[in-house]
Design a protein around this motif. Structure first.
Motif, PDB file in Angstrom:
ATOM      1  N   THR A  29       8.743 -25.496  66.085  1.00  0.00           N
ATOM      2  CA  THR A  29       9.589 -26.669  66.263  1.00  0.00           C
ATOM      3  C   THR A  29      11.025 -26.199  66.126  1.00  0.00           C
ATOM      4  O   THR A  29      11.364 -25.505  65.166  1.00  0.00           O
ATOM      5  CB  THR A  29       9.259 -27.789  65.256  1.00  0.00           C
ATOM      6  OG1 THR A  29      10.178 -28.873  65.438  1.00  0.00           O
ATOM      7  CG2 THR A  29       9.331 -27.311  63.814  1.00  0.00           C
ATOM      8  N   GLY A  72       5.134 -32.974  66.854  1.00  0.00           N
ATOM      9  CA  GLY A  72       4.105 -32.184  67.514  1.00  0.00           C
ATOM     10  C   GLY A  72       2.849 -32.139  66.656  1.00  0.00           C
ATOM     11  O   GLY A  72       2.905 -32.309  65.438  1.00  0.00           O
ATOM     12  N   GLY A  85       2.694 -32.312  72.364  1.00  0.00           N
ATOM     13  CA  GLY A  85       3.922 -31.537  72.514  1.00  0.00           C
ATOM     14  C   GLY A  85       5.147 -32.417  72.465  1.00  0.00           C
ATOM     15  O   GLY A  85       5.120 -33.527  71.908  1.00  0.00           O
ATOM     16  N   THR A 101       5.502 -25.248  76.346  1.00  0.00           N
ATOM     17  CA  THR A 101       5.033 -26.368  75.517  1.00  0.00           C
ATOM     18  C   THR A 101       3.519 -26.539  75.515  1.00  0.00           C
ATOM     19  O   THR A 101       3.000 -27.426  74.847  1.00  0.00           O
ATOM     20  CB  THR A 101       5.671 -27.685  75.994  1.00  0.00           C
ATOM     21  OG1 THR A 101       5.317 -27.908  77.369  1.00  0.00           O
ATOM     22  CG2 THR A 101       7.195 -27.637  75.872  1.00  0.00           C
ATOM     23  N   ILE A 160      -2.362 -26.739  71.131  1.00  0.00           N
ATOM     24  CA  ILE A 160      -1.392 -27.824  71.171  1.00  0.00           C
ATOM     25  C   ILE A 160      -2.088 -29.135  71.556  1.00  0.00           C
ATOM     26  O   ILE A 160      -2.648 -29.255  72.643  1.00  0.00           O
ATOM     27  CB  ILE A 160      -0.259 -27.525  72.171  1.00  0.00           C
ATOM     28  CG1 ILE A 160       0.384 -26.175  71.850  1.00  0.00           C
ATOM     29  CG2 ILE A 160       0.770 -28.651  72.141  1.00  0.00           C
ATOM     30  CD1 ILE A 160       0.983 -26.067  70.469  1.00  0.00           C
ATOM     31  N   THR A 208       6.726 -27.445  70.182  1.00  0.00           N
ATOM     32  CA  THR A 208       6.126 -28.784  70.159  1.00  0.00           C
ATOM     33  C   THR A 208       7.154 -29.892  70.043  1.00  0.00           C
ATOM     34  O   THR A 208       6.798 -31.071  70.084  1.00  0.00           O
ATOM     35  CB  THR A 208       5.136 -28.908  68.991  1.00  0.00           C
ATOM     36  OG1 THR A 208       5.859 -28.749  67.758  1.00  0.00           O
ATOM     37  CG2 THR A 208       4.037 -27.878  69.084  1.00  0.00           C
ATOM     38  N   ALA A 222       2.819 -22.145  66.546  1.00  0.00           N
ATOM     39  CA  ALA A 222       3.724 -22.996  67.321  1.00  0.00           C
ATOM     40  C   ALA A 222       5.076 -23.060  66.631  1.00  0.00           C
ATOM     41  O   ALA A 222       5.223 -22.683  65.470  1.00  0.00           O
ATOM     42  CB  ALA A 222       3.132 -24.392  67.486  1.00  0.00           C
TER      43      ALA A 222
END
Length: 553
Positions: free
Chosen positions: A515, A76, A70, A62, A67, A551, A513
């Motif tokens: 999800t 995110g 998170g 994470t 980022i 995230t 990233a």
């Protein structure tokens, strides 16, 4: 000896076990009343507290240099460079869509959009990932047309383009469609708006639409298995108003820019119960809320109904003391309700008042973060269906030649006939007949239209009051081969992450990233838990290898 005020059937109706009820009594030091039992029922559902899946999700990476936010918040947030911050998230609305496809899908769109602008980001794009049974089935066709109409209605009316997605058809989804919606938003506020309440004595504002009886117990409904009796739960499906949500977006972003909003939480699953308890628990404080101040659309509502309602387009704010009128004026100008409904208190409790009395009083942590946790054992060996599938070998392929292929069921087919059969499959065929129903050019920032490439691309214009930046875009995709995941959850999940990364790279984008959106059977059943556990392991390892942190989801 105290008499238990609820029968086992009443406890089970709240999707609680008798052991969980005993734990509630232990924590409260007394039996709960009906409103409190309902609050525990929704907050201790898998949908809200991840009581079976939380240990599995902890293995996801994470953290990363890009980022900013998170897991744990509404969405995110990643740093795209050039002072551009992107909020994004995906979530499902499967069970509501199965019993009321139009409103189930529409409110799924509305809910994910609220997760985005609650952070202080303007929604700029939507994507979806859909699974349905075979289209030869009349019920599947009804579900499919209703879901597509709901997605297009809400997204088109609220003015956010639907720029990408995927659709998959298989008889395994007959009667139980999967409706997943992803949203992206560009941060407009100087600071990311989070949900932890702060400041003893600060006012708690309720803003947006009115509260009714729609969506009652939706979180518990979403956590239960669908059955022949699920249609009886139709009242658990919310009803949305995209035009009101458009006003809510503008009002919230304007309010956030004043600096007077300390914390914000949308009222999605579990409504007032979830927003009050999560805001209080995250801030280490308490919230006292007076239900008599909540704007309602129906008369005669009782605390249980207020607290479990999932009426749409509602938000809860913690504001700076003394600046309430400034915020209320903004929402009134946009034609929305805004009232001071409560206060931040030092005692870490969720205290609910109704008609001058305490209707519910529960420690915030007992509802939000100190919830049941079940560490289940994996099957000693893979389930029989998987072991049987793994015995397959290339030697079992049908006979073929340069002219065609021979199968036991179809006989001889030329390669041309095989190709036409594949292209006739709705899973493989062009999806233009689906995405042409979505407005994918509203906001005039869609660079890559649906069907044009392996991932969607959206132009990022400079946000208000920011310095100009070089031409920048963001690419997004949703991917998963469910057959792979079913046959080998670990490898199939890794393949899904890799496929998404490849599709982003095909349009010249760097994967940043992930999800996740995990649609599985009940983790309380050994096979369902095994599938989920192995898939989570595959996602974790793939994300670590590709340096794409998770995230949220």
């Amino acid at each position: 000896m105290l008499t238990v005020p609820f029968s086992p059937q009443e406890i089970a109706a709240q999707k609680l076990t008798l052991a969980e009820y005993d734990e509630i009594v232990r924590r409260l030091g007394r039996h709960p009343n009906r409103a409190e039992l309902g609050m525990f029922g929704v907050m201790w559902s898998e949908h809200c507290c991840y009581k079976n899946s939380r240990p599995l999700l902890k293995q996801f990476p994470t953290q990363g240099p890009r980022i900013l936010v998170g897991p744990g918040e509404n969405a995110g947030v990643v740093d795209l460079g050039n002072h551009l911050h992107l909020a994004f998230k995906i979530e499902s609305h499967n069970h509501p869509s199965a019993v009321e496809p139009f409103q189930g899908a529409a409110t799924g769109v509305g809910g994910i959009l609220r997760d985005i602008f609650t952070m202080g980001a303007r929604p700029i794009a939507l994507l979806n990932s859909l699974r349905f049974g075979a289209l030869e089935d009349a019920r599947t066709r009804r579900l499919f047309t209703g879901v597509i109409a709901g997605i297009s209605h809400y997204g088109n009316c609220v003015g956010v383009p639907t720029v990408g997605g995927e659709v998959y058809f298989d008889s395994a989804y007959t009667g139980n469609p999967l409706v997943n919606v992803m949203a992206l938003g560009l941060m407009e506020t100087s600071e990311i708006v989070k949900s932890g309440a702060q400041g003893i004595g600060n006012p708690v504002l309720y803003v947006g639409s009115t509260t009714g009886r729609d969506g009652m117990g939706g979180a518990s409904f979403a956590s239960a298995e669908l059955s022949d009796q699920s249609n009886a739960d139709r009242p658990a499906v919310q009803v949305g108003d995209p035009f009101l949500e458009k006003s809510l977006i503008e009002a919230c972003l304007e309010a956030f820019k004043t600096g007077a909003v300390i914390a914000a939480q949308d009222m999605g699953a579990a409504g007032l119960t979830c927003s009050t308890s999560e805001m209080a628990a995250k801030g280490g404080v308490g919230i006292e809320l007076d239900l008599d101040r909540i704007p309602v659309r129906e008369s005669g509502m009782v605390p249980y109904e207020y607290l479990l309602s999932e009426s749409q387009e509602r938000m809860l704010f913690v504001a700076q003391a003394g600046r309430e009128a400034e915020l209320i004026q903004i929402f009134h100008r946009w034609g929305l309700h805004a009232v001071v409904a409560g206060t931040v208190i030092a005692e870490p409790m969720v205290r609910i008042l109704f008609q001058g009395q305490v209707a519910a009083e529960i420690p915030a942590s007992a509802l939000a973060d100190d919830t049941p946790l079940y560490r289940r054992a994996l099957l000693a060996e893979p389930p029989e269906y998987a072991q049987q599938a793994w015995t397959w070998s290339p030697a079992q392929l049908p006979e073929d030649s340069v002219t065609g292929i021979t199968t036991a069921r179809e006989g001889f087919q030329t390669w041309t006939a095989v190709l036409l059969t594949l292209l006739d499959s709705p899973t493989i065929a062009s999806k233009q007949w689906v995405y042409r129903q979505y407005d994918h050019q509203v906001q005039n920032n869609t660079v890559m239209l649906p069907g044009g490439a392996d991932a969607a691309i959206v132009r990022l214009r400079p946000v208000e009051d920011s310095a100009p930046h070089p031409p920048t875009g963001v690419a997004a995709t949703v991917d998963c081969n469910p057959r792979y995941v079913y046959l080998h959850p670990y490898t199939g999940a890794k393949a899904a992450v890799a496929e998404a990364a490849r599709n982003l790279s095909c349009v010249g984008a760097e994967p940043l990233a992930v999800t996740d959106n995990l649609n599985f059977g009940s983790p309380e059943k050994p096979v369902g838990y095994w599938q989920l556990a192995r898939a989570c392991q595959g996602i974790a390892e793939a994300c670590q290898a590709l340096k794409t942190p998770v995230t949220g989801g």
